[in-house]
Design an enzyme around this catalytic site. Sequence first.
Site, PDB file in Angstrom:
ATOM      1  N   LYS A 180      -4.304   3.317   2.929  1.00 36.65           N
ATOM      2  CA  LYS A 180      -5.387   2.472   2.410  1.00 36.65           C
ATOM      3  C   LYS A 180      -6.650   3.289   2.099  1.00 36.65           C
ATOM      4  CE  LYS A 180      -3.625  -1.676   4.700  1.00 36.65           C
ATOM      5  NZ  LYS A 180      -3.624  -2.423   5.970  1.00 36.65           N
ATOM      6  N   LYS A 236       0.811  -1.230   0.000  1.00 36.04           N
ATOM      7  CA  LYS A 236       0.000   0.000   0.000  1.00 36.04           C
ATOM      8  C   LYS A 236       0.839   1.272   0.000  1.00 36.04           C
ATOM      9  CE  LYS A 236       0.626  -1.970   4.041  1.00 36.04           C
ATOM     10  NZ  LYS A 236       0.433  -3.231   4.667  1.00 36.04           N
TER      11      LYS A 236
HETATM   12  N1  HSE Z   1       0.215  -4.113   8.996  1.00 37.24           N
HETATM   13  C1  HSE Z   1      -0.946  -4.245   8.203  1.00 37.24           C
HETATM   14  C2  HSE Z   1      -2.142  -4.420   9.131  1.00 37.24           C
HETATM   15  C3  HSE Z   1      -0.809  -5.423   7.283  1.00 37.24           C
HETATM   16  O1  HSE Z   1      -1.937  -4.641  10.338  1.00 37.24           O
HETATM   17  O2  HSE Z   1      -3.275  -4.315   8.689  1.00 37.24           O
HETATM   18  C4  HSE Z   1      -1.848  -5.505   6.216  1.00 37.24           C
HETATM   19  O3  HSE Z   1      -1.807  -4.418   5.349  1.00 37.24           O
END
Ligand code: HSE
Length: 413
Positions: free
Chosen positions: A200, A100
């Site tokens: 995101k 992302k």
């Molecule tokens: N570190 C991210 C989370 C991994 O905890 O959602 C998935 O993108």
Amino acid sequence: MIGVAILGFGTVGSGVYEVLKVNADSIARKTGEEIKVLRVLDLREFPGHEVEEVLTHDFEDILNNDDIKIVAEVMGGVDVAFKFSKAALEKGKSVVTSNKAVVAAKGTELMKIAKENNVNYFIEASCGGTIPIIRPLCTSLTADKIMSIKGILNGTTNFILTKMTEEGKPFDEVLKTAQQLGYAEADPTADVEGHDACRKIAILSSVAYGKTVNFENIYTEGISKITDKDIAYAKKMNSVIKLIGSSENFGDGISARVAPFIFSDRHPLASVNNAFNAIYVEGNMSGCTMYYGAGAGKYPTAAAVCGDIIDAALHLGRNISMDWDLDAEMKVYDINDVAVKGLVRVAYNDENEAKKAVEEFFGINAYINIEGADDEFAFVSADETEGTMKEKMAALSANAAVKEIRNMIRMEG
Ligand code: HSE
């Protein structure tokens, strides 16, 4: 046979390798050809592991191999991931990614390069782990105008908040477990401070509203200031605290932010626990739909990457574009103009005088108390803007009867 290369043999990369191996037959049936991992790029050695047979430390081995038609970039980071993805696309290879950070920073550029070269840059795994959300936004909801998106978009922080709420466990202990389970980023600050969710929601908003949303314009606040007391206030209101990435479409621009929100336990997002993610989408015709699943972890993320590999295999030599104007940037409203309602926790030197000050600045005279918080009370504000909320909290803090404002947590609805 369609050759695949995997860039990075970490948690997700090794998962992609295994998914392609374990489900080889059903994947071949769907693509009509065998999908074979011809190269895996990683700086490390993996003595005794079968991946040694295809391991390379040199990206040129992948770039110059004409049998490799699809590259799965699951290495993380921005600069090297961008450089390798760009080179692969320019060489006529499709690229799929769970990264992302690179999609939010460079996705527009990579999608343009993919288009120019008649290949694809697929990003389903970059948001929500295994949850199908990019494709539903691009295909199933195409008759709608998307009006808003609210998402629990980070598995690590949702896991932490769930364990703090349900088991009363301390933050640090739960974070360690999330790291052991492979949910957290290499530097978990990106999870805890909301940067991962910010990227995101920027990606989802770009897909949903059709113009690039610059993640740097999104106000972002993480969960590091959330304490057991905040959770107790939420419980008292039959609610829970969730880290939410949200955006709202006003036609000429959007509002967007990432922050902890108090949700009534009747809201569908309130029951999304542990490392699960969910995205709640409001269309102007379809109303509300929710997409739910494992948002982090080896196999769920790898499965989404492999879904993109299959789609790329089915569309070799043909670019599939989204309804996303790659040349237009979406206006994001100044956070100070965005509507907010919050639970404000006030610690006092003089309770009566502090309450009078709350009434003077906020026009509120109803208070909430929890056990074990003897020098404070909380109140729920009226609808404000983020700007007026900040000004009123500053005025309240400056009152001699007020010791400090311990937290302000935004409330849904
Ligand atoms: N570190 C991210 C989370 C991994 O905890 O959602 C998935 O993108």
